[in-house]
Design an enzyme around this catalytic site. Structure first.
Site, PDB file in Angstrom:
ATOM      1  N   THR A 286      -9.815 -14.483  -3.329  1.00 48.19           N
ATOM      2  CA  THR A 286      -8.438 -13.988  -3.386  1.00 48.19           C
ATOM      3  C   THR A 286      -7.787 -14.625  -4.603  1.00 48.19           C
ATOM      4  OG1 THR A 286      -7.703 -15.840  -2.044  1.00 48.19           O
ATOM      5  CG2 THR A 286      -8.265 -13.833  -0.877  1.00 48.19           C
TER       6      THR A 286
ATOM      7  N   GLU B  42      -9.394  -9.064   1.147  1.00 48.84           N
ATOM      8  CA  GLU B  42      -9.935  -9.302   2.491  1.00 48.84           C
ATOM      9  C   GLU B  42     -10.361  -8.017   3.184  1.00 48.84           C
ATOM     10  OE1 GLU B  42      -7.296 -10.652   1.132  1.00 48.84           O
ATOM     11  OE2 GLU B  42      -6.945 -12.723   1.785  1.00 48.84           O
TER      12      GLU B  42
ATOM     13  N   LYS C  85      15.716 -12.451   1.161  1.00 46.05           N
ATOM     14  CA  LYS C  85      16.386 -12.632   2.443  1.00 46.05           C
ATOM     15  C   LYS C  85      17.860 -12.950   2.199  1.00 46.05           C
ATOM     16  CE  LYS C  85      12.149 -13.971   4.686  1.00 46.05           C
ATOM     17  NZ  LYS C  85      11.172 -14.774   3.930  1.00 46.05           N
TER      18      LYS C  85
ATOM     19  N   TRP D 128      16.880  -8.367   5.296  1.00 41.09           N
ATOM     20  CA  TRP D 128      15.816  -8.327   4.297  1.00 41.09           C
ATOM     21  C   TRP D 128      16.041  -7.200   3.299  1.00 41.09           C
ATOM     22  CZ3 TRP D 128      10.433  -9.308   6.948  1.00 41.09           C
ATOM     23  CH2 TRP D 128      10.468 -10.591   7.558  1.00 41.09           C
TER      24      TRP D 128
HETATM   25  P1  AMP Z   1      -5.467  -8.484  -3.720  1.00 35.02           P
HETATM   26  O1  AMP Z   1      -6.200  -9.087  -2.606  1.00 35.02           O
HETATM   27  O2  AMP Z   1      -5.348  -9.375  -4.909  1.00 35.02           O
HETATM   28  O3  AMP Z   1      -5.984  -7.139  -4.083  1.00 35.02           O
HETATM   29  O4  AMP Z   1      -3.957  -8.281  -3.239  1.00 35.02           O
HETATM   30  C1  AMP Z   1      -3.659  -7.569  -2.082  1.00 35.02           C
HETATM   31  C2  AMP Z   1      -2.183  -7.381  -1.989  1.00 35.02           C
HETATM   32  O5  AMP Z   1      -1.710  -6.532  -3.032  1.00 35.02           O
HETATM   33  C3  AMP Z   1      -1.733  -6.680  -0.734  1.00 35.02           C
HETATM   34  O6  AMP Z   1      -1.685  -7.549   0.366  1.00 35.02           O
HETATM   35  C4  AMP Z   1      -0.377  -6.153  -1.158  1.00 35.02           C
HETATM   36  O7  AMP Z   1       0.616  -7.152  -1.102  1.00 35.02           O
HETATM   37  C5  AMP Z   1      -0.588  -5.795  -2.593  1.00 35.02           C
HETATM   38  N1  AMP Z   1      -0.865  -4.350  -2.698  1.00 35.02           N
HETATM   39  C6  AMP Z   1      -2.046  -3.741  -2.863  1.00 35.02           C
HETATM   40  N2  AMP Z   1      -1.884  -2.409  -2.947  1.00 35.02           N
HETATM   41  C7  AMP Z   1      -0.562  -2.163  -2.820  1.00 35.02           C
HETATM   42  C8  AMP Z   1       0.258  -0.986  -2.811  1.00 35.02           C
HETATM   43  N3  AMP Z   1      -0.258   0.223  -2.998  1.00 35.02           N
HETATM   44  N4  AMP Z   1       1.576  -1.149  -2.624  1.00 35.02           N
HETATM   45  C9  AMP Z   1       2.124  -2.365  -2.459  1.00 35.02           C
HETATM   46  N5  AMP Z   1       1.423  -3.501  -2.471  1.00 35.02           N
HETATM   47  C10 AMP Z   1       0.099  -3.411  -2.656  1.00 35.02           C
END
Ligand code: AMP
Length: 543
Positions: free
Chosen positions: A188, A333, A440, A445
């Site tokens: 991550t 994940e 917040k 929110w």
């Molecule tokens: P990663 O594991 O680095 O790919 O990040 C995942 C996170 O990216 C998710 O938990 C979201 O917060 C954000 N994310 C991924 N796709 C989207 C989307 N289409 N719209 C908003 N947030 C997104």
């Protein structure tokens, strides 16, 4: 007593995707823009043969089942061969994001205990610096032919990729083993705390590859030419190297040339029909195409995800360029796919505007993943499109635990995503925020994504980010950070006036600041943590 099914049991192994591609679509091309500067053309059948040779070479290097092999590489055919040669031979492919801070790269390689690193030539200087602090790494393989190998190096055991391949005869049969065996690891991004490893299995990867290709998901097939802009080190390019083999389509791999001009050139020359990437990538491509009055001749569909896709970007791509946008949500994940914005048949007669509203959401889950929203006490919340809560998921390609971390991340058997979302009665999910990015204000929110989406619709705005700024009365109030389009002029007041009627008045940003650049994370998302840090002393005029 129950009657058991009488069907063959064949383990879902990653190697089976590649052998299928080689056997049934063996002549289909894989085109790569190489670090060496030229274009390279190969086929699925050639990739399969060379992946087998690579598996032989890895065995010759003494690697044992379950050991980790790291990659620091752009999208290219050699990286594809490593994906299959490594995972297919019961080793674990660990893709490392070379854009992370060097200390983070070292931390990740050490945590994964990578034994061998495969490195693209222009990333080698990074590894040369880090090698003294990488005790588990026994050899570094440069992904070039001998003629491009550096004359001198500080790395003790530096090997040449093409020499490793040439030394093998390819007489290798892909081993059969338990489908639950680990296939790859992605970390991550770890913007807070240390990165954590998500370990995908052969089974989860194959199931994800199936689901991702479906018409209600990415909708890719063998007639497509697919260009993953999303890097192979960002959640395995969202599974496209696997789905690509499953459907046997032509793949176009852009290397590290991701600027608008290079991408456009590749889209046109290779007749790309389908692509996938984060919103920031499309900003560059759209600017280039607009500024030069260009058109796409074959490009038809793209998946945009990894961060919220602003509605204005969807409109530009669809209305001006005829490119259908499939908005997707997922995370490391989750391998990564969770939801995609696709319509149902009952939406066919809706007015176009209403269809747009639906497609702007993050979308419906694909079979294989389930989701729910819960409140702070863990109570399940209704699907009314209004109530927002913590989004939780479970499914065949959702992690159950992090690499080397004993404590389970699960809540009641579900994985808490850290996102806050609504789900409507038809199952359309909309992310309002990352929980730590929500603003917040006096107990209420405010969605930073909503504020950004409106700002991105302003013709003078290139990019916008909304963050929480300290306010003595409300705790937090929204501050909008804006990068103007080149040559465009716009004032703070004009931006604020643009929100009129688009959001509730109390959510209006308290201030707008203009800046030359918004920081991005190594995967191209807006780096909110850094931005908050940068503006932590900003005095709101409303205080
Ligand atoms: P990663 O594991 O680095 O790919 O990040 C995942 C996170 O990216 C998710 O938990 C979201 O917060 C954000 N994310 C991924 N796709 C989207 C989307 N289409 N719209 C908003 N947030 C997104």
């Amino acid at each position: 007593m129950s009657l058991m099914g009488q069907m063959m049991h064949m383990p879902l192994l990653i190697s089976s995707l590649l052998t299928h591609a080689a056997r049934h679509n063996g002549d289909v091309e894989i085109v790569s823009k190489r670090v060496e500067g030229d274009m390279h053309r190969t086929t699925w059948s050639e990739v399969e043969l060379r992946s087998r040779k690579l598996a032989q070479a890895l065995a010759r290097l003494g690697l044992k089942a379950g050991e980790r092999v790291g990659t620091l590489a752009w999208n290219g055919y050699r990286h594809l061969e490593i994906y299959y040669g490594v995972s297919g031979s019961e080793l674990i492919c660990h893709t490392v994001n070379p854009r992370l801070f060097p200390q983070q790269v070292a931390w990740i390689i050490n945590d994964a205990e990578d034994k061998v690193l495969f490195v693209d030539l222009n990333i080698l200087p990074l590894i040369e610096k880090l090698i003294p602090s990488l005790p588990t790494v026994k050899a570094v393989v440069v992904m070039v032919a001998r003629s491009h190998m550096p004359a001198e190096t500080a790395i003790p055991n530096l090997l040449c990729y093409e020499e490793l391949i040439e030394a093998e005869d390819g007489h290798y049969t892909w081993p059969q083993f338990d489908e639950n065996t680990a296939a790859s690891i992605c970390y991550t991004s770890g913007t807070t705390g240390n990165p954590k490893g998500a370990v995908y299995s052969n089974r989860s990867t194959v199931l994800h590859a199936y689901a991702a290709a479906l018409p209600d998901a990415m909708s890719v097939s063998t007639v497509d030419t697919v260009l993953p802009v999303v890097p192979m080190f960002h959640v395995n390019a969202w599974g496209l190297p696997y789905s690509g083999a499953l459907i046997g389509c032509k793949l176009v791999l852009p290397g590290h040339h991701l600027d608008g001009a290079s991408l456009y050139d590749l889209f046109e020359k290779e007749k790309v029909t389908f692509s996938a990437g984060v919103p920031t990538i499309w900003l560059g491509l759209i600017n280039h195409v607009k500024q030069n009055n260009l058109k796409f001749s074959t490009f038809k569909r793209t998946v945009v995800g990894g961060a919220a896709c602003p509605p204005a970007m969807i409109r530009t791509l669809e209305d001006e360029f005829g490119v259908q946008v499939i908005h997707a949500w997922g995370m490391t994940e989750m391998s990564p796919l969770g939801t995609l914005g696709r319509l149902k048949s009952k939406h066919a007669d809706l007015p176009v505007e209403a269809q747009h509203r639906l497609l702007e959401k993050q979308g419906k889950v694909i079979y294989g993943v389930d989701m729910r929203i819960v409140d702070a006490e863990g109570q399940v919340l209704p699907w009314d499109g209004k109530t927002s809560g913590d989004l939780e998921v479970r499914g065949h390609w959702v992690i159950s635990s992090y690499f080397k971390v004993d404590k389970s991340p699960l809540h009641d058997g579900w994985f808490p995503t850290g996102d806050v979302a609504t789900i409507d009665a038809d199952g359309y999910m909309q992310v309002t925020d990352r929980s730590k990015d929500v603003i917040k204000s006096g107990g209420e929110w405010i969605s930073s994504i909503d504020l950004e989406n409106v700002a991105m619709g302003h013709p003078a705005v290139h990019e916008a980010a909304a963050i929480a700024a300290f306010h003595p009365k409300w705790d937090e109030r929204p501050l909008l950070v804006v990068v103007k389009k080149p040559g465009a002029e716009v004032t703070r007041e004009e931006i604020l006036a643009f929100y009129d009627g688009k959001i509730p008045k109390w959510q209006l940003p308290d201030d707008v600041v203009f800046t030359d650049e918004i920081p991005h994370t190594a995967t191209g998302k807006i780096y909110k943590l850094k931005l908050r840090e940068q503006f932590k002393d900003h005095n709101l005029p409303t205080v």
